[in-house]
Design a protein around this motif. Structure first.
Motif, PDB file in Angstrom:
ATOM      1  N   SER A 224       6.109 -20.647 -17.367  1.00 37.19           N
ATOM      2  CA  SER A 224       7.540 -20.323 -17.373  1.00 37.19           C
ATOM      3  C   SER A 224       8.367 -21.501 -17.874  1.00 37.19           C
ATOM      4  CB  SER A 224       8.003 -19.905 -15.972  1.00 37.19           C
ATOM      5  OG  SER A 224       7.949 -20.995 -15.072  1.00 37.19           O
ATOM      6  N   VAL A 225       7.796 -22.712 -17.843  1.00 36.13           N
ATOM      7  CA  VAL A 225       8.441 -23.890 -18.442  1.00 36.13           C
ATOM      8  C   VAL A 225       7.895 -24.035 -19.860  1.00 36.13           C
ATOM      9  CG1 VAL A 225       8.775 -26.378 -18.286  1.00 36.13           C
ATOM     10  CG2 VAL A 225       8.660 -24.998 -16.199  1.00 36.13           C
ATOM     11  N   PRO A 226       8.728 -23.902 -20.887  1.00 36.38           N
ATOM     12  CA  PRO A 226       8.230 -23.879 -22.271  1.00 36.38           C
ATOM     13  C   PRO A 226       7.359 -25.067 -22.653  1.00 36.38           C
ATOM     14  CG  PRO A 226      10.484 -23.094 -22.220  1.00 36.38           C
ATOM     15  CD  PRO A 226      10.174 -23.555 -20.826  1.00 36.38           C
ATOM     16  N   LEU A 227       7.694 -26.275 -22.195  1.00 38.22           N
ATOM     17  CA  LEU A 227       6.869 -27.434 -22.537  1.00 38.22           C
ATOM     18  C   LEU A 227       5.460 -27.269 -21.984  1.00 38.22           C
ATOM     19  CD1 LEU A 227       6.474 -30.374 -23.563  1.00 38.22           C
ATOM     20  CD2 LEU A 227       7.140 -31.111 -21.270  1.00 38.22           C
ATOM     21  N   ILE A 536      11.875 -17.028 -10.536  1.00 39.09           N
ATOM     22  CA  ILE A 536      10.577 -16.728  -9.934  1.00 39.09           C
ATOM     23  C   ILE A 536       9.732 -15.862 -10.868  1.00 39.09           C
ATOM     24  CG2 ILE A 536       9.434 -15.619  -7.979  1.00 39.09           C
ATOM     25  CD1 ILE A 536      10.935 -18.216  -7.353  1.00 39.09           C
ATOM     26  N   ASN A 537      10.271 -14.812 -11.397  1.00 34.76           N
ATOM     27  CA  ASN A 537       9.648 -13.782 -12.235  1.00 34.76           C
ATOM     28  C   ASN A 537       8.351 -13.236 -11.621  1.00 34.76           C
ATOM     29  OD1 ASN A 537       7.324 -15.208 -13.530  1.00 34.76           O
ATOM     30  ND2 ASN A 537       8.902 -16.374 -14.620  1.00 34.76           N
ATOM     31  N   ASP A 538       7.663 -12.385 -12.338  1.00 31.60           N
ATOM     32  CA  ASP A 538       6.504 -11.669 -11.798  1.00 31.60           C
ATOM     33  C   ASP A 538       5.373 -12.606 -11.374  1.00 31.60           C
ATOM     34  OD1 ASP A 538       7.908  -9.401 -12.353  1.00 31.60           O
ATOM     35  OD2 ASP A 538       6.800  -8.893 -14.166  1.00 31.60           O
ATOM     36  N   TYR A 539       5.178 -13.698 -12.137  1.00 31.42           N
ATOM     37  CA  TYR A 539       4.093 -14.604 -11.804  1.00 31.42           C
ATOM     38  C   TYR A 539       4.356 -15.314 -10.484  1.00 31.42           C
ATOM     39  CZ  TYR A 539       2.690 -13.726 -16.602  1.00 31.42           C
ATOM     40  OH  TYR A 539       2.309 -13.121 -17.774  1.00 31.42           O
ATOM     41  N   ASN A 559      16.105 -13.012 -10.269  1.00 32.88           N
ATOM     42  CA  ASN A 559      14.909 -13.811 -10.541  1.00 32.88           C
ATOM     43  C   ASN A 559      14.041 -13.271 -11.671  1.00 32.88           C
ATOM     44  OD1 ASN A 559      14.170 -16.279  -8.912  1.00 32.88           O
ATOM     45  ND2 ASN A 559      14.965 -14.959  -7.291  1.00 32.88           N
ATOM     46  N   GLN A 560      14.581 -12.394 -12.526  1.00 35.09           N
ATOM     47  CA  GLN A 560      13.856 -11.881 -13.697  1.00 35.09           C
ATOM     48  C   GLN A 560      12.570 -11.144 -13.322  1.00 35.09           C
ATOM     49  OE1 GLN A 560      13.973 -14.288 -17.356  1.00 35.09           O
ATOM     50  NE2 GLN A 560      14.675 -15.994 -16.120  1.00 35.09           N
ATOM     51  N   ILE A 561      12.595 -10.447 -12.206  1.00 36.72           N
ATOM     52  CA  ILE A 561      11.428  -9.697 -11.755  1.00 36.72           C
ATOM     53  C   ILE A 561      11.439  -8.312 -12.388  1.00 36.72           C
ATOM     54  CG2 ILE A 561      10.293  -8.687  -9.723  1.00 36.72           C
ATOM     55  CD1 ILE A 561      11.494 -11.047  -8.127  1.00 36.72           C
ATOM     56  N   THR A 562      10.290  -7.875 -12.888  1.00 42.29           N
ATOM     57  CA  THR A 562      10.170  -6.569 -13.539  1.00 42.29           C
ATOM     58  C   THR A 562       9.396  -5.610 -12.636  1.00 42.29           C
ATOM     59  OG1 THR A 562       8.067  -6.972 -14.668  1.00 42.29           O
ATOM     60  CG2 THR A 562      10.058  -7.809 -15.744  1.00 42.29           C
ATOM     61  N   ASP A 563       9.105  -4.449 -13.157  1.00 38.03           N
ATOM     62  CA  ASP A 563       8.354  -3.445 -12.398  1.00 38.03           C
ATOM     63  C   ASP A 563       6.976  -3.957 -11.965  1.00 38.03           C
ATOM     64  OD1 ASP A 563      10.459  -1.687 -12.776  1.00 38.03           O
ATOM     65  OD2 ASP A 563       9.593  -0.827 -14.595  1.00 38.03           O
ATOM     66  N   ASP A 564       6.341  -4.767 -12.808  1.00 43.22           N
ATOM     67  CA  ASP A 564       5.018  -5.300 -12.457  1.00 43.22           C
ATOM     68  C   ASP A 564       5.091  -6.157 -11.200  1.00 43.22           C
ATOM     69  OD1 ASP A 564       3.958  -4.046 -14.649  1.00 43.22           O
ATOM     70  OD2 ASP A 564       3.986  -5.828 -15.929  1.00 43.22           O
ATOM     71  N   GLY A 565       6.105  -7.006 -11.139  1.00 37.94           N
ATOM     72  CA  GLY A 565       6.273  -7.843  -9.958  1.00 37.94           C
ATOM     73  C   GLY A 565       6.601  -7.023  -8.727  1.00 37.94           C
ATOM     74  N   SER A 581      14.100  -7.159   5.769  1.00 42.35           N
ATOM     75  CA  SER A 581      15.141  -7.222   4.737  1.00 42.35           C
ATOM     76  C   SER A 581      14.525  -7.660   3.416  1.00 42.35           C
ATOM     77  CB  SER A 581      16.239  -8.211   5.158  1.00 42.35           C
ATOM     78  OG  SER A 581      17.245  -8.304   4.162  1.00 42.35           O
ATOM     79  N   LEU A 582      14.855  -6.922   2.347  1.00 43.43           N
ATOM     80  CA  LEU A 582      14.303  -7.190   1.024  1.00 43.43           C
ATOM     81  C   LEU A 582      15.429  -7.254   0.006  1.00 43.43           C
ATOM     82  CD1 LEU A 582      11.941  -7.456  -0.977  1.00 43.43           C
ATOM     83  CD2 LEU A 582      11.784  -4.953  -1.004  1.00 43.43           C
ATOM     84  N   GLY A 583      15.528  -8.362  -0.724  1.00 41.96           N
ATOM     85  CA  GLY A 583      16.561  -8.539  -1.738  1.00 41.96           C
ATOM     86  C   GLY A 583      15.985  -8.528  -3.139  1.00 41.96           C
ATOM     87  N   LEU A 584      16.358  -7.533  -3.930  1.00 38.78           N
ATOM     88  CA  LEU A 584      15.886  -7.420  -5.319  1.00 38.78           C
ATOM     89  C   LEU A 584      17.047  -7.211  -6.284  1.00 38.78           C
ATOM     90  CD1 LEU A 584      12.741  -5.171  -4.754  1.00 38.78           C
ATOM     91  CD2 LEU A 584      12.750  -7.573  -5.438  1.00 38.78           C
ATOM     92  N   TYR A 585      18.222  -7.596  -5.873  1.00 46.27           N
ATOM     93  CA  TYR A 585      19.432  -7.436  -6.673  1.00 46.27           C
ATOM     94  C   TYR A 585      19.334  -8.226  -7.983  1.00 46.27           C
ATOM     95  CZ  TYR A 585      24.153  -9.246  -7.855  1.00 46.27           C
ATOM     96  OH  TYR A 585      25.281  -9.665  -8.500  1.00 46.27           O
ATOM     97  N   LYS A 586      19.863  -7.667  -9.039  1.00 42.04           N
ATOM     98  CA  LYS A 586      20.010  -8.332 -10.337  1.00 42.04           C
ATOM     99  C   LYS A 586      18.677  -8.809 -10.904  1.00 42.04           C
ATOM    100  CE  LYS A 586      23.401 -11.141 -12.751  1.00 42.04           C
ATOM    101  NZ  LYS A 586      24.436 -12.189 -12.645  1.00 42.04           N
ATOM    102  N   ASN A 587      17.743  -7.882 -11.006  1.00 45.73           N
ATOM    103  CA  ASN A 587      16.477  -8.152 -11.678  1.00 45.73           C
ATOM    104  C   ASN A 587      16.330  -7.196 -12.860  1.00 45.73           C
ATOM    105  OD1 ASN A 587      14.860 -10.374 -10.322  1.00 45.73           O
ATOM    106  ND2 ASN A 587      15.527  -9.194  -8.539  1.00 45.73           N
TER     107      ASN A 587
END
Length: 773
Positions: A224-227, A536-539, A559-565, A581-587
């Motif tokens: 997730s870090v380009p370098l 965080i994303n799926d990984y 956190n850029q989470i998709t359906d896979d995550g 409690s589960l927070g998945l707002y704005k993914n």
């Protein structure tokens, strides 16, 4: 890239580079500097290079005729004590092929035609306090280089020119100087796949690399870090070109990956490597030990003095040969000094310099365990008292980092300690025994572990709750994970005395989830983990798998989470059925992900709160969620704002509301619900006695829907708050609601802001204080 406001809240993504210069997300209209921050390796320098490339083609800021780029570290190395703006541009940046005075005169008359990019503000190292720097407005008067820079950023010099300034996370710039704040967030899963295809043109190679990455979630997380992604891909590329069977699957930490990079570089630069492809890593490092030690000594001295550029004299003094330079770790850079080119050098990246510094500290037999700890707990560069820029770097100690502020030191120190932990982990003992004295390695390892234990005790006991909400706790966990010490991790888990760990807005990457999990898996109790507004994303979700059995609340908003995550997340939470409690707002969750979440709602009786707003859920996903809510007897709070469920989705939620025993709060704001959907929701309230709050903001309902709500309020005695902000309601609808309120006392507030009601009409209705206009 994400826009952030003055208090670091996310205000949306930047999709086009020209958006850096428009008025969206402006914090201070009078300021001129766009401030771009991100962790080491996330792509700040690449971004500025891309901007320069576009400008050179005439594809960026057509009115910008002049583009001046600077590395901020150059302000540490001017030969003169004072320089003017003219000297900065034409002595240390470029040599005009026409009359410089004529060009400078044009620039002064047309400052809006100038674009500056200034890279690495955190690398400035001076012995003055910026609070004492006077304002400079004359472009001809020489002044201290840093004073010149600050006046340029502030707009005292060349006012109305545009500036883009980059720095690492944690570096502050006074808000009066900041026009916009932008945070670089690294690669999402989609970005990683795009980069994979760009890097490996051969489809079988793409498939092979992707398979190996998927088998090692931590490697994916590092990508997730380009370098780090580039380094890992270069290693894969090397293995493919040498037909080697070696895999990256056994490499766990970032230190492992950097050691592998060193091995690849050494073999690539050595002709002998062509005939010794099966040479072990231990043998490779042993044959190049002296060269690596010379580079390590140079790196260490640079880290100690916050020096990242080395002149030819320093290279010669360090006995670094041309063969050493050919290894590729140190590169020559162009440098204007007014007298032609002078050879100057820098490490390929700050992270590599920090790695070599750590390598020197570990392998050099002359450095004792005591001196190793002293390096990052009490070092003050000789002859340079380091009266640092307190107003800009409040986390920097005047006396150097101590035991109490180790985790607050500047990033090049943090990275050096990080790699030190990795090199002194148990798995590196065999390699180090081939390079240095075994007894000294063991002493250094013991000293480091003891020191980390002391840090854990100090921070966990005295300031844990506040600490865990700031980045320095993230660094402590990184150190513990990198040293791979279960003993220290268990102690850290044992010392957690609060019920909540808060990493909100801490720039946590998916790779950091490995460090978080490494500690939390040893917890003996359940806990709340807040990771909102990170990367965080799926990984990262996959990396958190071992600790889901400990989490009664998990917040992963923005956190850029998709359906896979989401699939991985819900499957794990369903195993333990303790999440409340589960927070998945704005993914980036679609109807597919909504189906996974629906299963969790229906099967997990412990789930009380769910935030899944601002995703990509449409009517079908809305129906599935509504059906799951209808089955659940325990869900109390559901926030669905900012999706697209439409009227059909609203009808499904209306059916879920009927006779629901527990639902207390429901938000369907900004969901493209018209009057038809509103009427069904209102009708369902006749048979509901649990709902207290209903948000229907930013939909498309009119007076007909309002009339239905007014009628139901006469029957329903549980609803206390109704928000109808930003709909199509007129004075007629407002009067219907006011009439209903005269007959009931249970309703506390109805909000009608930003509807089709004029100020004069709203003023006339002020008698009913429960209506908010």
């Amino acid at each position: 890239m994400e826009l952030t406001n003055a208090v670091n809240e996310t205000k949306g993504n930047i999709s086009h580079l020209e958006d850096l210069f428009n008025d969206t997300g402006v914090i201070n209209e009078d300021a001129e500097t766009v401030f771009i921050t991100g962790d080491a390796g996330v792509g700040k320098t690449i971004l500025l290079q891309r901007l320069q490339n576009l400008w050179s083609k005439g594809e960026l800021c057509a009115d910008a005729k002049f583009f001046f780029k600077f590395r901020c570290r150059i302000f540490n190395s001017f030969e003169e004590d004072k320089i003017s703006l003219r000297d900065l541009l034409f002595k240390y940046n470029c040599y005009p092929d026409k009359d410089a005075d004529e060009i400078f005169s044009y620039i002064l008359q047309h400052p809006a035609s100038v674009l500056f990019t200034l890279d690495g503000f955190d690398e400035i190292n001076v012995d003055c306090d910026l609070n004492d720097i006077p304002e400079i407005s004359s472009p001809f008067d020489p002044t201290h280089p840093v004073a010149l820079l600050m006046n340029l950023l502030h707009g005292n010099l060349l006012k109305n020119s545009r500036k883009l300034l980059t720095a690492r996370i944690g570096t502050e710039l006074p808000l009066r100087m900041v026009r916009k704040r932008v945070t670089l967030k690294g690669f999402s899963k989609d970005h990683l796949l795009q980069y994979l295809k760009k890097f490996f043109k051969n489809k079988p190679h793409q498939a092979s690399v992707l398979t190996q990455l998927e088998a090692n979630p931590h490697l994916c997380s590092l990508c997730s870090v380009p370098l780090f992604c580039w380094i890992i891909f270069k290693c894969y590329e090397h293995f493919q070109s040498t037909c080697s069977s070696q895999q990256l699957l056994d490499y766990v930490t970032l230190s492992d990956v950097y050691l592998l990079m060193l091995e690849v570089f050494i073999n690539h630069s050595s002709k002998a490597a062509l005939n010794k492809r099966n040479k072990s890593q231990n043998e490779t490092f042993r044959t190049k030990r002296e060269a690596l030690m010379r580079l390590g000594k140079l790196a260490k001295e640079g880290i100690e003095n916050s020096n990242f550029i080395f002149n030819q004299e320093q290279i010669t003094a360090a006995d670094i040969s041309e063969e050493d330079l050919q290894l590729g770790f140190v590169k020559s850079i162009g440098h204007y000094d007014g007298c032609g080119n002078q050879s100057t050098y820098e490490f390929l990246h700050l992270t590599l310099q920090s790695f070599f510094a750590a390598f020197s500290l570990v392998v050099d037999d002359k450095i004792s365990a005591k001196e190793l700890i002293k390096f990052f707990t009490g070092h003050v560069p000789p002859g340079k008292p380091q009266r640092m820029l307190i107003s800009l770097f409040p986390h920097q100690s005047l006396k150097g980092p101590s035991k109490e502020n180790l985790l607050q030191c500047r990033e090049h120190f943090q990275l050096t300690i990080f790699f030190l932990c990795g090199l002194l982990s148990k798995t590196k003992i065999d390699l180090l025994n081939h390079l240095t004295c075994q007894t000294k390695v063991q002493k250094k390892r013991s000293a480091l572990k003891s020191y980390l234990v002391g840090c854990v005790k100090t921070y966990m006991v005295n300031d844990f709750y506040q600490m865990c909400a700031v980045p320095r706790f993230k660094w402590l966990l990184r150190y513990i994970f990198e040293v791979q010490s279960k003993e220290v991790a268990k102690l850290a888990a044992k010392r957690i005395c609060k019920d909540c760990i808060n990493f909100t807005y801490c720039n946590v990457y998916s790779a950091d989830c490995s460090a978080i999990t490494f500690m939390l898996r040893y917890l003996q109790k359940t806990i709340v983990l807040e990771l909102d507004n990170n990367n965080i994303n799926d990984y990262g979700v996959k990396e958190l798998i071992p600790c889901f059995s400990k989490l009664r609340t998990i917040r992963l908003n923005a956190n850029q989470i998709t359906d896979d995550g989401v699939q991985v997340l819900t499957e794990e939470l369903r195993k333990y059925k303790i999440v409340q409690s589960l927070g998945l707002y704005k993914n980036q969750i679609t109807d597919i992900g909504a189906q996974y979440v629906s299963t969790l709602i229906a099967e997990c009786s412990s789930l009380i709160k769910l935030a899944i707003g601002y995703n990509k859920i449409t009517t079908e996903g809305g129906k599935m969620l509504a059906q799951a809510v209808r089955k659940s007897k325990t869900i109390k709070h559901l926030w669905m704002w900012g999706n697209r469920i439409g009227d059909e989705g609203a009808v499904a939620f209306a059916e879920a509301l009927r006779n629901h025993p527990s639902l207390r709060e429901l938000s369907l704001a900004a969901n493209h619900i018209s009057t038809e959907g509103g009427k069904h929701l209102a009708s369902a309230l006749e048979d509901n006695s649990s709902l207290k709050t209903l948000w229907l903001t930013a939909n498309e309902m009119d007076d007909e829907a309002t009339r239905c709500f007014a009628d139901v309020l006469k029957v329903n005695r549980s609803l206390q708050t109704l928000w109808l902000v930003e709909n199509n309601i007129t004075l007629l609808g407002a009067n219907d609601l006011i009439a209903a309120l005269r007959e009931i006392s249970s309703m506390q507030e109805i909000c009608l802001k930003n509807n089709k009601i004029s100020i004069e009409e709203a003023t006339a209705l002020k008698a009913e204080q429960r209506i908010v206009f």
